[in-house]
Design an enzyme around this catalytic site. Structure first.
Site, short mmCIF file in Angstrom:
data_model
loop_
_atom_site.label_atom_id
_atom_site.label_comp_id
_atom_site.label_asym_id
_atom_site.label_seq_id
_atom_site.Cartn_x
_atom_site.Cartn_y
_atom_site.Cartn_z
N ASP A 120 -17.07 36.94 -38.64
CA ASP A 120 -16.41 35.66 -38.36
C ASP A 120 -17.50 34.60 -38.27
OD1 ASP A 120 -15.28 33.43 -37.22
OD2 ASP A 120 -14.32 34.47 -35.55
N GLN A 168 -18.22 29.70 -36.23
CA GLN A 168 -19.16 28.94 -35.41
C GLN A 168 -20.56 28.87 -36.00
OE1 GLN A 168 -18.55 27.12 -32.69
NE2 GLN A 168 -16.38 27.60 -32.90
N HIS A 210 -13.69 35.50 -30.34
CA HIS A 210 -12.56 34.57 -30.23
C HIS A 210 -11.28 35.39 -30.37
CE1 HIS A 210 -9.83 31.35 -31.61
NE2 HIS A 210 -10.69 30.47 -31.13
N LYS A 259 -15.02 23.06 -39.02
CA LYS A 259 -16.24 23.27 -38.23
C LYS A 259 -17.48 22.74 -38.97
CE LYS A 259 -14.00 26.20 -35.37
NZ LYS A 259 -13.70 25.97 -33.97
N CYS A 306 -10.46 30.27 -25.96
CA CYS A 306 -9.89 31.37 -26.76
C CYS A 306 -10.83 32.57 -26.77
CB CYS A 306 -9.60 30.91 -28.19
SG CYS A 306 -8.22 29.77 -28.30
#
Length: 404
Positions: A198, A201, A121, A224, A362
């Protein structure tokens, strides 16, 4: 077996209509929906104990402080951090990444190398590019293949004693690919590099164990994971958080201030300048409780069923191509129909009450790799149904007929 009707009743928004049709919400990778129990936690805060935290001696302040720090403990337990002060509250994943990237400005020199993956991203690309501009460090990229997987033998070639930090997502937001982060972390540590994962997600689908992963940093956003927007966390190993300078100056992050010199507070307050999103932190804790009440094994099983079903049904449409075909992926399908712009498909299916995401998500380098302007992305959560997927398939067929 999950009681899907009961679960769907937990989410008030799923009862509404869009354009006269029942809402079908397939934009979960952008933000998940919020259960009533989390909404209730937000209302309870503002109705009963709205006050600033940590510094007040009055009852409301103490109650708010206790609830906020209880949420930190819930999050610590969920991610299996060793210490509660290794959990830093932030405004979200982007903020969390920027804290680390800015902090590394004092640790890098010209010629040092940092490694990112091709599946990132923008929020896990741009801060590191800015870091390289400030320090003279060199950005290297782990390439991807046509299935949307990282080419791991190329990663091996990139690693060296010049590598200082590696940053990759746990799961690709654009393709759903689950990256082999255990291998990435282990290999980075062998050359003495730190690793930031990260997890934005991943966290709706997987319960990360940061100690088992041996990640140096892990970041996530509440919105999320069925929580509110505007709050997230940075997990960092204590030794790494102590190495990094504060990201912002202000109240809360200080131990002592004079006009001659300021000394900084201990963790976690060193990185939590100013009045935090108190309500958001408390609601994040409530969202974590809710997700664990469903059970992540149940969530994974349900979402795998939805992913397999949707993949099979969508591929029956002539001219439809799915991007991101890794065997190890989660409930995201990015697709295009030959000769039709993804935005046009998204616009038509919205008229039928179906929310999907269109564009580059993104993750523009991924779209450049495939030489496409973007995709239609349908992303599923455990509260979605096969009937909703059938509605999506019929809507895409209708869009194809109208636009061909």
């Amino acid at each position: 077996m999950l009681d899907i009707d009961k679960i769907r009743a937990d989410f008030p928004i799923l009862k509404r209509e869009v354009n006269g049709k029942p809402l079908v919400y397939f934009d979960n990778a952008a933000t998940s929906q919020t259960p009533q129990v989390v909404i209730d936690a937000i209302v309870d805060y503002y109705s009963n104990y709205n006050a600033n935290i940590h510094r007040g001696v009055h009852t409301l302040s103490q109650e708010a402080t206790d609830k906020y720090e209880e949420a930190r403990l819930k999050i610590q337990k969920h991610f299996n951090a060793k210490k509660s002060y290794e959990i830093i509250f932030t405004s979200g994943t982007t903020h969390s990444i920027n804290i680390v990237a800015t902090g590394f400005s004092s640790l890098l020199k010209k010629g040092d190398e940092v490694i990112v993956s091709a599946l990132e991203h923008h929020s896990n690309i741009v801060p590191w590019q800015m870091l390289c501009e400030r320090t003279g460090a060199i950005l290297k990229v782990i390439p991807m293949n046509q299935d949307g997987e990282l080419v791991m033998n190329e990663y091996d070639k990139l690693l060296s004693d010049k590598t200082k930090i590696v940053f990759v997502n746990h799961i690709s937001n654009a393709l759903g690919t689950i990256n082999p982060i255990e291998e990435i972390i282990e290999k980075a540590h062998k050359v003495g590099a730190a690793v930031l994962i990260d997890g934005a997600q991943a966290c709706p689908h997987i319960k990360p164990d940061v100690q088992a992963l041996n990640a140096d940093f892990y970041v996530a956003s509440a919105h999320k994971i069925y929580g509110p927007t505007g709050v997230g966390i940075l997990y960092g190993k204590e030794e790494w958080l102590n190495k990094l300078p504060p990201y912002q100056g202000g109240g809360e992050m200080i131990k002592e201030v004079t006009f001659e010199k300021t000394t900084y507070a201990d963790l976690p307050h060193k990185f939590e300048a100013g009045t935090p999103n108190i309500c958001g932190g408390i609601a994040f804790g409530a969202a974590i409780d809710y997700a664990n009440s469903i059970g992540f094994e149940n969530i994974q099983e349900r979402e795998k069923e939805l992913l397999d079903y949707a993949t099979e049904k969508l591929l029956e449409i002539d001219g439809l191509k799915i991007y991101g075909t890794s065997k190890n992926k989660t409930s995201v399908i990015s697709f295009n129909i030959e000769g039709i712009h993804p935005y046009d498909i998204g616009t038509i299916v919205d008229k039928l009450g179906i929310a999907v995401r269109t564009g580059h998500h993104c993750a523009q380098p991924i779209m450049d790799f495939y030489k496409i302007p973007g995709t239609v992305r349908a992303s599923f959560s455990f509260y979605n149904t096969k009937e909703e997927i059938d509605s999506l398939v019929e809507a895409v067929k209708k869009a194809k007929m109208m636009l061909s």
